[in-house]
Design a protein around this motif. Sequence first.
Motif, PDB file in Angstrom:
ATOM      1  N   GLU A 147       0.850  -1.203   0.000  1.00 31.48           N
ATOM      2  CA  GLU A 147       0.000   0.000   0.000  1.00 31.48           C
ATOM      3  C   GLU A 147       0.873   1.236   0.000  1.00 31.48           C
ATOM      4  OE1 GLU A 147      -3.240  -0.091  -0.248  1.00 31.48           O
ATOM      5  OE2 GLU A 147      -3.487  -2.258   0.034  1.00 31.48           O
ATOM      6  N   GLY A 148       0.346   2.283  -0.561  1.00 31.09           N
ATOM      7  CA  GLY A 148       0.963   3.601  -0.461  1.00 31.09           C
ATOM      8  C   GLY A 148       2.271   3.755  -1.191  1.00 31.09           C
ATOM      9  N   LEU A 149       2.495   2.948  -2.253  1.00 32.12           N
ATOM     10  CA  LEU A 149       3.723   3.113  -3.026  1.00 32.12           C
ATOM     11  C   LEU A 149       3.557   4.282  -3.988  1.00 32.12           C
ATOM     12  CD1 LEU A 149       4.614  -0.573  -3.996  1.00 32.12           C
ATOM     13  CD2 LEU A 149       5.819   0.895  -2.370  1.00 32.12           C
ATOM     14  N   PRO A 150       4.645   5.028  -4.250  1.00 32.43           N
ATOM     15  CA  PRO A 150       4.558   6.090  -5.265  1.00 32.43           C
ATOM     16  C   PRO A 150       4.154   5.504  -6.616  1.00 32.43           C
ATOM     17  CG  PRO A 150       6.666   6.159  -4.106  1.00 32.43           C
ATOM     18  CD  PRO A 150       5.991   4.887  -3.699  1.00 32.43           C
ATOM     19  N   ASP A 151       3.658   6.340  -7.543  1.00 29.51           N
ATOM     20  CA  ASP A 151       3.143   5.760  -8.794  1.00 29.51           C
ATOM     21  C   ASP A 151       4.238   5.349  -9.766  1.00 29.51           C
ATOM     22  OD1 ASP A 151       2.264   8.250  -7.818  1.00 29.51           O
ATOM     23  OD2 ASP A 151       2.208   9.012  -9.890  1.00 29.51           O
ATOM     24  N   ASP A 152       5.503   5.670  -9.456  1.00 32.47           N
ATOM     25  CA  ASP A 152       6.545   5.159 -10.363  1.00 32.47           C
ATOM     26  C   ASP A 152       7.028   3.767  -9.933  1.00 32.47           C
ATOM     27  OD1 ASP A 152       7.652   6.233  -8.083  1.00 32.47           O
ATOM     28  OD2 ASP A 152       9.522   6.807  -9.075  1.00 32.47           O
ATOM     29  N   PHE A 153       6.273   3.096  -9.086  1.00 39.76           N
ATOM     30  CA  PHE A 153       6.585   1.709  -8.738  1.00 39.76           C
ATOM     31  C   PHE A 153       5.779   0.772  -9.619  1.00 39.76           C
ATOM     32  CE2 PHE A 153       9.178   0.895  -4.868  1.00 39.76           C
ATOM     33  CZ  PHE A 153       9.657   2.179  -4.719  1.00 39.76           C
ATOM     34  N   ASN A 154       6.408  -0.355  -9.995  1.00 37.21           N
ATOM     35  CA  ASN A 154       5.702  -1.374 -10.767  1.00 37.21           C
ATOM     36  C   ASN A 154       5.259  -2.459  -9.811  1.00 37.21           C
ATOM     37  OD1 ASN A 154       6.285  -0.384 -13.567  1.00 37.21           O
ATOM     38  ND2 ASN A 154       8.390  -0.594 -12.778  1.00 37.21           N
ATOM     39  N   ILE A 155       4.029  -2.901  -9.957  1.00 38.28           N
ATOM     40  CA  ILE A 155       3.509  -3.957  -9.086  1.00 38.28           C
ATOM     41  C   ILE A 155       2.971  -5.096  -9.935  1.00 38.28           C
ATOM     42  CG2 ILE A 155       1.867  -4.540  -7.248  1.00 38.28           C
ATOM     43  CD1 ILE A 155       1.923  -1.643  -6.393  1.00 38.28           C
ATOM     44  N   LEU A 156       3.363  -6.336  -9.572  1.00 31.12           N
ATOM     45  CA  LEU A 156       2.869  -7.523 -10.274  1.00 31.12           C
ATOM     46  C   LEU A 156       2.318  -8.489  -9.250  1.00 31.12           C
ATOM     47  CD1 LEU A 156       5.844  -8.315 -12.683  1.00 31.12           C
ATOM     48  CD2 LEU A 156       3.656  -7.287 -13.314  1.00 31.12           C
ATOM     49  N   HIS A 157       1.424  -9.354  -9.700  1.00 22.80           N
ATOM     50  CA  HIS A 157       0.900 -10.398  -8.827  1.00 22.80           C
ATOM     51  C   HIS A 157       1.232 -11.748  -9.431  1.00 22.80           C
ATOM     52  CE1 HIS A 157      -2.301 -13.110  -7.214  1.00 22.80           C
ATOM     53  NE2 HIS A 157      -1.879 -12.538  -6.088  1.00 22.80           N
ATOM     54  N   GLY A 158       1.554 -12.727  -8.562  1.00 23.44           N
ATOM     55  CA  GLY A 158       1.871 -14.049  -9.090  1.00 23.44           C
ATOM     56  C   GLY A 158       1.919 -15.098  -8.001  1.00 23.44           C
ATOM     57  N   LYS A 159       2.430 -16.268  -8.379  1.00 25.84           N
ATOM     58  CA  LYS A 159       2.460 -17.399  -7.464  1.00 25.84           C
ATOM     59  C   LYS A 159       3.878 -17.975  -7.457  1.00 25.84           C
ATOM     60  CE  LYS A 159      -0.494 -21.411  -6.653  1.00 25.84           C
ATOM     61  NZ  LYS A 159      -1.531 -22.236  -7.289  1.00 25.84           N
ATOM     62  N   VAL A 160       4.370 -18.336  -6.267  1.00 25.58           N
ATOM     63  CA  VAL A 160       5.736 -18.873  -6.172  1.00 25.58           C
ATOM     64  C   VAL A 160       5.760 -20.283  -6.761  1.00 25.58           C
ATOM     65  CG1 VAL A 160       7.585 -19.559  -4.597  1.00 25.58           C
ATOM     66  CG2 VAL A 160       6.239 -17.503  -4.120  1.00 25.58           C
ATOM     67  N   SER A 161       6.540 -20.478  -7.848  1.00 23.75           N
ATOM     68  CA  SER A 161       6.584 -21.803  -8.466  1.00 23.75           C
ATOM     69  C   SER A 161       7.818 -22.585  -8.021  1.00 23.75           C
ATOM     70  CB  SER A 161       6.578 -21.660  -9.991  1.00 23.75           C
ATOM     71  OG  SER A 161       7.701 -20.911 -10.396  1.00 23.75           O
ATOM     72  N   GLU A 162       8.751 -21.876  -7.391  1.00 18.09           N
ATOM     73  CA  GLU A 162       9.974 -22.543  -6.942  1.00 18.09           C
ATOM     74  C   GLU A 162      10.590 -21.655  -5.885  1.00 18.09           C
ATOM     75  OE1 GLU A 162      12.034 -25.840  -7.441  1.00 18.09           O
ATOM     76  OE2 GLU A 162      11.587 -25.187  -9.488  1.00 18.09           O
ATOM     77  N   SER A 163      11.061 -22.265  -4.802  1.00 15.84           N
ATOM     78  CA  SER A 163      11.677 -21.452  -3.765  1.00 15.84           C
ATOM     79  C   SER A 163      12.946 -22.147  -3.310  1.00 15.84           C
ATOM     80  CB  SER A 163      10.666 -21.292  -2.626  1.00 15.84           C
ATOM     81  OG  SER A 163      11.318 -21.344  -1.394  1.00 15.84           O
ATOM     82  N   ILE A 164      14.069 -21.426  -3.398  1.00 16.82           N
ATOM     83  CA  ILE A 164      15.355 -22.009  -3.026  1.00 16.82           C
ATOM     84  C   ILE A 164      15.925 -21.223  -1.851  1.00 16.82           C
ATOM     85  CG2 ILE A 164      17.703 -22.522  -3.805  1.00 16.82           C
ATOM     86  CD1 ILE A 164      16.424 -22.495  -6.700  1.00 16.82           C
ATOM     87  N   TYR A 165      16.029 -21.890  -0.714  1.00 17.78           N
ATOM     88  CA  TYR A 165      16.578 -21.247   0.474  1.00 17.78           C
ATOM     89  C   TYR A 165      18.084 -21.459   0.482  1.00 17.78           C
ATOM     90  CZ  TYR A 165      17.653 -20.446   5.385  1.00 17.78           C
ATOM     91  OH  TYR A 165      18.205 -19.988   6.552  1.00 17.78           O
ATOM     92  N   SER A 166      18.881 -20.393   0.531  1.00 19.28           N
ATOM     93  CA  SER A 166      20.332 -20.590   0.560  1.00 19.28           C
ATOM     94  C   SER A 166      20.978 -19.779   1.671  1.00 19.28           C
ATOM     95  CB  SER A 166      20.953 -20.260  -0.796  1.00 19.28           C
ATOM     96  OG  SER A 166      20.600 -18.958  -1.189  1.00 19.28           O
ATOM     97  N   GLY A 167      20.374 -19.811   2.831  1.00 22.20           N
ATOM     98  CA  GLY A 167      20.994 -19.211   4.005  1.00 22.20           C
ATOM     99  C   GLY A 167      20.798 -17.712   4.063  1.00 22.20           C
ATOM    100  N   PHE A 168      21.744 -16.998   3.420  1.00 23.37           N
ATOM    101  CA  PHE A 168      21.683 -15.548   3.508  1.00 23.37           C
ATOM    102  C   PHE A 168      20.547 -14.974   2.682  1.00 23.37           C
ATOM    103  CE2 PHE A 168      23.537 -14.147  -0.566  1.00 23.37           C
ATOM    104  CZ  PHE A 168      23.960 -15.377  -1.056  1.00 23.37           C
TER     105      PHE A 168
END
Lengths: 297, 367
Positions: B295-316
């Motif tokens: 919410e409340g982002l300036p209008d020069d921000f791009n916003i997309l919606h989607g679904k996580v199809s792969e998640s790789i946890y690598s510590g940091f």
Amino acid sequence: MSGNTDSRVGTTYSLPLTLWISLFFVVPMAIVFLYSFLTRDVGGGVRWEFNLDAYAAIFKQTSSGQFIYLDILWYTLWMAVAATVLTILVALPCAYYIARTKNNTLLLFLVIIPFWVNFMIRIYAWVAILGQSGILNEGLMALGLIKEPVQFLFNDYAVLLVLVYTNLPFAILPLFTTIEKFDFGLLEAARDLGATHMGSLRKVMLPNIQGGIITAVLFTFIPIFGTFAVPDVMGDSNTYMLGQLITSKLKMTGDYPGASSLSVLILILTAGGLILYTAFQRKQEKDKMVTIAEDAL
Amino acid sequence: MKGSEVRVENADKKFGDFHALKSVSLTIKKGEFFSLLGPSGCGKTTLLRIIAGFEEPTAGMVYLDDVDVIPLPADKRHTNTVFQNYALFPHLSVFENIAFPLRLKKVPFEQIKEKVTRYLQLVHLVGQENKKPNQLSGGQKQRVAIARALINEPSVLLLDEPLSALDAKLRHQLLMDLDLIHDEIGITFIYVTHDQSEALSVSDRIAVMNEGRVLQIGTPFEIYEAPADTFVAKFIGETNILDGIITAHNGRFYTIETDQLGPIMVTSDRKFEVGKKVRHAIRPEKIDITKEKPEGLPDDFNILHGKVSESIYSGFQSQFYVATDQKLPFKVYQQHESYLERGPAIRWQDEVFLNWDADDGYIVELI
């Protein structure tokens, strides 16, 4: 546990070779060694009496002060060294070329092919080439370069030629194996560090293929040192090489102790040479060690 | 500065039908740590070998401090090389390997010893001097190779993928050592690598190469943030590529109508005309990923919606592959800046929102 099993397996696997070598190498060597200290019997056998006559004979002089055996030894040594040097000189570029060729199967095959023909036949083939009515004489006469056939046979050069020919594969093969394993990138590194082309070959390639050269020298020098067939066929009938002398002692005079003492002499000379060489190498290696003092840090 | 300037002009190299170098020109400054970066077969090693004197260019010139070095063989150039496979002389001890160039020059032994000791210290190998190369670890071998290449005091040190045979930890350690050595002796280093992180971390400047050409020369920062073309953008780091047509333009702000995502906002200091087709890139680490709609982002921000199809946890960090509603795969990296009590908040199959500032996007090139 597993180490134990492994070593047992090793013993089992090496058993055939151990037996073979013991039976056909160690035992005969022991017999030769033993015979050299026995007394020659009239019938061509030996009497079981300890005796150093066979060794004394090596240093026997004729009435004119000539050491017959030592002269033969000296001549044999000279011929063997000359033939070995020539063989290596011919084999080195040849092995280099084969190792540097991508599809070298055919070339290696050509090196091995002479083994398909009997050794004696290969020697006599040279008689057919070099003889009075041989191909070479016929050819030269046909070209009008000579009028009478030239005697190419029965001299030291003919012996050397055929010795080099028969021993070439034994020098080429070990040289090929080491040269093939040599990392030619090292020559580039040497050039990069300031070596000239020749310098890089001498300082980097040569020491790294040294093992192959030593093997090639051993494979050729030792058989040549004891050779008898080649000088018998190709050589002057007035000169003798050690191998011929031993053969004649066995076959003509039945002097088993004499033949044995000469064989032991060959063994001592070659083995002694090898031992000296390795000792020299070790010492050189040791001399090269440097110590960097702690206080230099 | 003890280093030399290296100038390559229109260097061309053909191996039979293979055109390894296509008219490459570049100038490497005195004392610079310069990297040639590119995939295998891009011509980087060929260029290095031409500078070293192992190859002659089919056409073109190479100058070291304005001296034409093409006629000089490798042993007459003030360059020394650290080879990928070390190329240590197996019959010589560590000491004699390093002393090799001095032995060639018949330097008296006392001087050799003194100098070799100094270089052994430089590469932290004192105590190993009597070992043979086959008794050393990979990292130690490469240290010997570096000392050996430096002892001649070359004005240019050429490094041909010197670390590629080492494991990651050691590679990093040796890279830092190389950087320190470079700072200490101050000669020109030309470093060939296919590993962009190596090149980025130590180079003053990098030349990115592909298919025999130099695509971009610049500082690591320039190359990463302002890649000259699609290849550079994709080769250096990871990136998300979006193609589209410029529909509006207001000062630095551009609106690009993308084929799949609709309009996105991006800023650029370069001038592009409305109606031109361009390629836009956004780095995965510059994208924010959230579960709730921001919410409340300036209008020069791009916003997309989607679904996580792969998640790789690598510590940091976590790497997410997000399929947008338009079925476009997006790479997003999220740094883990604080302690995660229950593991990463965003997981596989979660519905997420992606957003990024128009300033973080970049117009790569016209297409």
